[in-house]
Write a protein that holds these residues in place. Structure first.
Motif, PDB file in Angstrom:
ATOM      1  N   VAL A  51       0.840  -1.206   0.000  1.00 25.07           N
ATOM      2  CA  VAL A  51       0.000   0.000   0.000  1.00 25.07           C
ATOM      3  C   VAL A  51       0.872   1.252   0.000  1.00 25.07           C
ATOM      4  O   VAL A  51       0.611   2.210  -0.743  1.00 25.07           O
ATOM      5  CB  VAL A  51      -0.949  -0.007   1.221  1.00 25.07           C
ATOM      6  N   ARG A  52       1.909   1.254   0.816  1.00 24.94           N
ATOM      7  CA  ARG A  52       2.784   2.424   0.875  1.00 24.94           C
ATOM      8  C   ARG A  52       3.466   2.661  -0.473  1.00 24.94           C
ATOM      9  O   ARG A  52       3.627   3.801  -0.900  1.00 24.94           O
ATOM     10  CB  ARG A  52       3.820   2.263   1.988  1.00 24.94           C
ATOM     11  N   ARG A  53       3.849   1.584  -1.140  1.00 27.12           N
ATOM     12  CA  ARG A  53       4.476   1.738  -2.452  1.00 27.12           C
ATOM     13  C   ARG A  53       3.497   2.345  -3.452  1.00 27.12           C
ATOM     14  O   ARG A  53       3.879   3.163  -4.295  1.00 27.12           O
ATOM     15  CB  ARG A  53       4.983   0.386  -2.951  1.00 27.12           C
ATOM     16  N   ALA A  54       2.228   1.955  -3.364  1.00 23.99           N
ATOM     17  CA  ALA A  54       1.209   2.533  -4.236  1.00 23.99           C
ATOM     18  C   ALA A  54       1.041   4.028  -3.959  1.00 23.99           C
ATOM     19  O   ALA A  54       0.946   4.843  -4.884  1.00 23.99           O
ATOM     20  CB  ALA A  54      -0.120   1.808  -4.035  1.00 23.99           C
ATOM     21  N   LEU A  55       1.022   4.386  -2.676  1.00 23.63           N
ATOM     22  CA  LEU A  55       0.877   5.793  -2.302  1.00 23.63           C
ATOM     23  C   LEU A  55       2.090   6.603  -2.744  1.00 23.63           C
ATOM     24  O   LEU A  55       1.959   7.753  -3.190  1.00 23.63           O
ATOM     25  CB  LEU A  55       0.665   5.908  -0.797  1.00 23.63           C
ATOM     26  N   GLU A  56       3.269   6.023  -2.631  1.00 20.52           N
ATOM     27  CA  GLU A  56       4.477   6.715  -3.068  1.00 20.52           C
ATOM     28  C   GLU A  56       4.438   6.958  -4.577  1.00 20.52           C
ATOM     29  O   GLU A  56       4.898   8.004  -5.059  1.00 20.52           O
ATOM     30  CB  GLU A  56       5.721   5.908  -2.702  1.00 20.52           C
ATOM     31  N   ALA A  57       3.877   6.011  -5.330  1.00 17.75           N
ATOM     32  CA  ALA A  57       3.746   6.197  -6.777  1.00 17.75           C
ATOM     33  C   ALA A  57       2.820   7.368  -7.083  1.00 17.75           C
ATOM     34  O   ALA A  57       3.091   8.168  -7.990  1.00 17.75           O
ATOM     35  CB  ALA A  57       3.226   4.914  -7.416  1.00 17.75           C
ATOM     36  N   LEU A  58       1.725   7.485  -6.311  1.00 18.28           N
ATOM     37  CA  LEU A  58       0.797   8.600  -6.512  1.00 18.28           C
ATOM     38  C   LEU A  58       1.431   9.918  -6.067  1.00 18.28           C
ATOM     39  O   LEU A  58       1.162  10.968  -6.663  1.00 18.28           O
ATOM     40  CB  LEU A  58      -0.504   8.350  -5.744  1.00 18.28           C
ATOM     41  N   ARG A  59       2.269   9.857  -5.021  1.00 17.33           N
ATOM     42  CA  ARG A  59       2.953  11.076  -4.582  1.00 17.33           C
ATOM     43  C   ARG A  59       3.898  11.576  -5.676  1.00 17.33           C
ATOM     44  O   ARG A  59       3.995  12.783  -5.907  1.00 17.33           O
ATOM     45  CB  ARG A  59       3.727  10.840  -3.286  1.00 17.33           C
TER      46      ARG A  59
END
Length: 251
Positions: A51-59
């Motif tokens: 999940v954090r990796r997905a959020l980092e991609a959106l960031r």
């Protein structure tokens, strides 16, 4: 090897694309606080690392950001509020092209709170608590204490329709505004749709008439990521002095 073999999509990319769709569709509005990483992990049945990796991609695409006290937010440009003149919150939002709405949380006459008695000496004041929305999202919780003789002519519908500054039958002389910071209480967290303990900007205003008599005392509470206070600093004899500003001695 089978050149036509199906390549399984990477899990974090699937989650990122779903969140992107939820943001662009308006399910998560600009400035909105996203569910926690733990909640997203449960929703997508994925590890927090994924999940954090997905959020980092959106960031990296500028869609979300992470802030202390809030967690993950949908990125939004904070509203700049001009402190060089006395203006209504609705006026500031309108000037920025933002649709505003006010909702009355409570309305009634009550014994003057101790913190207000320093400015309004009467035993009773009209107290109004209202929620301001900007483009349908909670933007500010405002509590206003109005002098009893002036508040007697106002109804709940009146203060829901327009600002006190536009309705008081007196000529306004100006206001003193003190700005500080606080952490969201459980009550403000619920009203403003932020986590409990999230950073808030708090503006306390004392408004006077032309004879220098106090007519209103108010408290304006904003989630810290949604607004900025701006003051122009005019040059005077080569020195930059903040007009109308002074430092409060914490002692």
């Amino acid at each position: 090897p089978d050149g036509g073999a199906h390549v399984r999509p990477i899990r974090y990319r699937i989650i990122a694309e779903d969140l992107r769709e939820r943001i662009t569709s308006g399910e998560f509005r600009l400035g909105a606080v996203l569910p926690s990483e733990a909640d997203l992990s449960a929703t997508y049945e994925a590890s927090r690392v994924t999940v954090r990796r997905a959020l980092e991609a959106l960031r990296s695409d500028g869609l979300v950001e992470s802030r202390q006290g809030f967690g993950w937010l949908v990125s939004a440009e904070p509203l700049r509020q001009d402190l060089t003149r006395l203006a209504t919150l609705d006026g500031q939002l309108g000037a920025a092209g933002v649709r505003s709405e006010r909702r009355i949380v409570s309305f009634g006459f009550r014994r003057t709170p101790p913190r207000v008695r320093e400015f309004l000496s009467g035993r009773t004041v009209l107290e109004v608590v209202r929620l301001h929305l900007a483009d349908d999202r909670p933007f500010a919780r405002v509590t206003v204490w109005c002098r009893e003789d002036l508040g007697a002519a106002l109804s709940r519908d009146d203060v829901e329709r327009s600002a006190f500054l536009e309705q008081l039958p007196v000529r306004l002389g100006g206001a003193t505004q003190t700005i500080g910071a606080d952490a969201a209480s459980s009550a403000d967290a619920e009203v403003l749709d932020v986590p409990e303990g999230a950073p808030l900007l708090v503006a306390e205003r004392v408004t006077r008439d032309r004879s220098d008599q106090v007519v209103l005392v108010s408290e304006h509470v904003f989630p810290a990521h949604l607004t900025r206070f701006v003051v122009e600093l005019p040059a005077d004899d080569g020195l930059l002095e903040p007009a109308g500003l002074r430092i409060v001695d914490p002692a």
